[in-house]
Motif scaffolding. Structure first.
Motif, PDB file in Angstrom:
ATOM      1  N   HIS A  37       0.821  -1.204   0.000  1.00  0.00           N
ATOM      2  CA  HIS A  37       0.000   0.000   0.000  1.00  0.00           C
ATOM      3  C   HIS A  37       0.859   1.260   0.000  1.00  0.00           C
ATOM      4  CE1 HIS A  37      -3.318  -2.691   0.733  1.00  0.00           C
ATOM      5  NE2 HIS A  37      -2.705  -3.163   1.805  1.00  0.00           N
ATOM      6  N   GLU A  38       2.174   1.095  -0.056  1.00  0.00           N
ATOM      7  CA  GLU A  38       3.071   2.238   0.001  1.00  0.00           C
ATOM      8  C   GLU A  38       3.382   2.744  -1.406  1.00  0.00           C
ATOM      9  OE1 GLU A  38       6.368   0.354   1.864  1.00  0.00           O
ATOM     10  OE2 GLU A  38       5.569   0.615   3.869  1.00  0.00           O
ATOM     11  N   LYS A  39       3.463   4.062  -1.545  1.00  0.00           N
ATOM     12  CA  LYS A  39       3.920   4.653  -2.802  1.00  0.00           C
ATOM     13  C   LYS A  39       5.435   4.725  -2.725  1.00  0.00           C
ATOM     14  CE  LYS A  39      -0.210   7.219  -3.823  1.00  0.00           C
ATOM     15  NZ  LYS A  39      -0.781   8.434  -4.354  1.00  0.00           N
ATOM     16  N   VAL A  40       6.091   4.231  -3.771  1.00  0.00           N
ATOM     17  CA  VAL A  40       7.547   4.141  -3.761  1.00  0.00           C
ATOM     18  C   VAL A  40       8.129   4.702  -5.054  1.00  0.00           C
ATOM     19  CG1 VAL A  40       7.592   2.120  -2.250  1.00  0.00           C
ATOM     20  CG2 VAL A  40       7.527   1.793  -4.711  1.00  0.00           C
ATOM     21  N   TYR A  41       9.416   5.009  -5.001  1.00  0.00           N
ATOM     22  CA  TYR A  41      10.189   5.328  -6.199  1.00  0.00           C
ATOM     23  C   TYR A  41      11.458   4.493  -6.161  1.00  0.00           C
ATOM     24  CZ  TYR A  41      13.010   8.500  -3.279  1.00  0.00           C
ATOM     25  OH  TYR A  41      13.823   9.027  -2.323  1.00  0.00           O
ATOM     26  N   THR A  42      12.075   4.309  -7.312  1.00  0.00           N
ATOM     27  CA  THR A  42      13.216   3.409  -7.433  1.00  0.00           C
ATOM     28  C   THR A  42      14.526   4.171  -7.504  1.00  0.00           C
ATOM     29  OG1 THR A  42      11.842   1.799  -8.590  1.00  0.00           O
ATOM     30  CG2 THR A  42      14.205   1.539  -8.818  1.00  0.00           C
ATOM     31  N   LEU A  43      15.528   3.680  -6.794  1.00  0.00           N
ATOM     32  CA  LEU A  43      16.902   4.173  -6.873  1.00  0.00           C
ATOM     33  C   LEU A  43      17.811   2.991  -7.161  1.00  0.00           C
ATOM     34  CD1 LEU A  43      17.191   6.579  -3.799  1.00  0.00           C
ATOM     35  CD2 LEU A  43      16.826   7.178  -6.183  1.00  0.00           C
ATOM     36  N   SER A  81      27.785  -5.294  -9.040  1.00  0.00           N
ATOM     37  CA  SER A  81      26.438  -5.667  -8.632  1.00  0.00           C
ATOM     38  C   SER A  81      25.577  -4.401  -8.666  1.00  0.00           C
ATOM     39  CB  SER A  81      26.479  -6.234  -7.213  1.00  0.00           C
ATOM     40  OG  SER A  81      25.192  -6.529  -6.772  1.00  0.00           O
ATOM     41  N   VAL A  82      24.450  -4.468  -9.353  1.00  0.00           N
ATOM     42  CA  VAL A  82      23.525  -3.339  -9.441  1.00  0.00           C
ATOM     43  C   VAL A  82      22.311  -3.669  -8.582  1.00  0.00           C
ATOM     44  CG1 VAL A  82      22.120  -1.895 -10.950  1.00  0.00           C
ATOM     45  CG2 VAL A  82      24.293  -2.813 -11.775  1.00  0.00           C
ATOM     46  N   VAL A  83      22.072  -2.839  -7.571  1.00  0.00           N
ATOM     47  CA  VAL A  83      20.962  -3.064  -6.648  1.00  0.00           C
ATOM     48  C   VAL A  83      19.921  -1.979  -6.883  1.00  0.00           C
ATOM     49  CG1 VAL A  83      20.288  -3.190  -4.225  1.00  0.00           C
ATOM     50  CG2 VAL A  83      22.509  -4.086  -4.949  1.00  0.00           C
ATOM     51  N   GLU A  84      18.695  -2.418  -7.179  1.00  0.00           N
ATOM     52  CA  GLU A  84      17.574  -1.488  -7.321  1.00  0.00           C
ATOM     53  C   GLU A  84      16.774  -1.522  -6.030  1.00  0.00           C
ATOM     54  OE1 GLU A  84      15.188  -1.936 -10.841  1.00  0.00           O
ATOM     55  OE2 GLU A  84      16.942  -2.459 -12.035  1.00  0.00           O
ATOM     56  N   GLU A  90       7.716   9.232   0.737  1.00  0.00           N
ATOM     57  CA  GLU A  90       7.777  10.309   1.722  1.00  0.00           C
ATOM     58  C   GLU A  90       9.214  10.692   2.071  1.00  0.00           C
ATOM     59  OE1 GLU A  90       6.799   9.027   5.972  1.00  0.00           O
ATOM     60  OE2 GLU A  90       5.982   7.386   4.764  1.00  0.00           O
ATOM     61  N   TYR A  91      10.192   9.850   1.687  1.00  0.00           N
ATOM     62  CA  TYR A  91      11.596  10.126   1.968  1.00  0.00           C
ATOM     63  C   TYR A  91      12.280  10.573   0.688  1.00  0.00           C
ATOM     64  CZ  TYR A  91      10.481   7.519   6.153  1.00  0.00           C
ATOM     65  OH  TYR A  91       9.891   7.084   7.303  1.00  0.00           O
ATOM     66  N   ILE A  92      12.693  11.835   0.647  1.00  0.00           N
ATOM     67  CA  ILE A  92      13.411  12.388  -0.502  1.00  0.00           C
ATOM     68  C   ILE A  92      14.855  12.575  -0.053  1.00  0.00           C
ATOM     69  CG2 ILE A  92      13.534  14.299  -2.126  1.00  0.00           C
ATOM     70  CD1 ILE A  92      10.512  14.721  -1.563  1.00  0.00           C
ATOM     71  N   LYS A 124      16.594  12.182  -8.098  1.00  0.00           N
ATOM     72  CA  LYS A 124      15.316  12.032  -8.786  1.00  0.00           C
ATOM     73  C   LYS A 124      14.955  10.545  -8.849  1.00  0.00           C
ATOM     74  CE  LYS A 124      15.667  16.294 -11.399  1.00  0.00           C
ATOM     75  NZ  LYS A 124      15.961  16.993 -10.215  1.00  0.00           N
ATOM     76  N   PRO A 125      13.662  10.214  -8.987  1.00  0.00           N
ATOM     77  CA  PRO A 125      13.281   8.810  -9.159  1.00  0.00           C
ATOM     78  C   PRO A 125      14.053   8.177 -10.315  1.00  0.00           C
ATOM     79  CG  PRO A 125      11.344  10.138  -8.769  1.00  0.00           C
ATOM     80  CD  PRO A 125      12.499  11.096  -8.909  1.00  0.00           C
ATOM     81  N   ASN A 126      14.420   6.938 -10.158  1.00  0.00           N
ATOM     82  CA  ASN A 126      15.262   6.176 -11.085  1.00  0.00           C
ATOM     83  C   ASN A 126      16.694   6.705 -11.129  1.00  0.00           C
ATOM     84  OD1 ASN A 126      13.186   4.363 -11.864  1.00  0.00           O
ATOM     85  ND2 ASN A 126      12.380   5.943 -13.213  1.00  0.00           N
ATOM     86  N   GLY A 127      17.078   7.484 -10.128  1.00  0.00           N
ATOM     87  CA  GLY A 127      18.432   8.010 -10.036  1.00  0.00           C
ATOM     88  C   GLY A 127      19.396   6.968  -9.490  1.00  0.00           C
ATOM     89  N   VAL A 128      20.675   7.343  -9.455  1.00  0.00           N
ATOM     90  CA  VAL A 128      21.735   6.435  -9.015  1.00  0.00           C
ATOM     91  C   VAL A 128      22.450   7.041  -7.818  1.00  0.00           C
ATOM     92  CG1 VAL A 128      23.888   5.303  -9.681  1.00  0.00           C
ATOM     93  CG2 VAL A 128      22.055   5.540 -11.346  1.00  0.00           C
TER      94      VAL A 128
END
Length: 153
Positions: A37-43, A81-84, A90-92, A124-128
């Protein structure tokens, strides 16, 4: 006779619903539930060695879980190793955030600890995350200790 068949059916439905409820509760507790139920973005973060890190491992700041590992793969160019990671929206995080892989306790599970920097620019979302520290592999440390050349001390 009819009354006992109805009672048996009701008891069976009650037991079956209890088993289903127990199954969903176990999935929620073990964090294996596909329902979120959480809204998330990927790093993403690149590590030389991700050790025993697993998908669904916690991502935390100051000991507070703010996300989970989504995917672990190998970069075909650098063989890192690439970790997504899925981070709660809520955490920027600042763009100079560092990521390290730690172990909970001596033999516990591995997790990613994030240390926010002081930059005013945000990832930003999808950032590294550029600054990373790989997992410490106990076997390598023990090997270095056992096979250390005493003449170099």
């Amino acid at each position: 006779m009819q009354n006992t068949k109805i009672q048996d059916t009701l008891v069976g439905l009650f037991v079956a619903s209890g088993i289903v409820a127990f199954f969903f509760m176990a999935m929620q507790i073990s964090n294996l539930s596909p329902f979120s139920h959480e809204k998330v973005y990927t790093l993403k973060a690149h590590f030389e060695n991700s050790g025993g890190l697993k998908v669904k491992s916690p991502v935390s700041i100051a000991g507070v879980r703010i996300g989970r590992v989504r995917k672990i793969s190998v970069d075909k160019d650098s063989y890192d190793s690439v970790v997504e990671m899925d981070i709660n929206s809520e955490y920027i995080l600042p763009d100079d955030t560092t990521a390290s892989i730690f172990t909970a306790g001596l033999l516990g599970e591995q997790y990613i600890s994030l240390e926010p920097g002081g930059s005013n620019e945000m990832i930003k979302p999808n950032g590294v995350i550029d600054i990373t520290q790989s997992a410490i592999v106990m076997e390598e440390m023990i090997g270095q200790f056992l096979f250390k050349d005493p003449s170099q001390e």
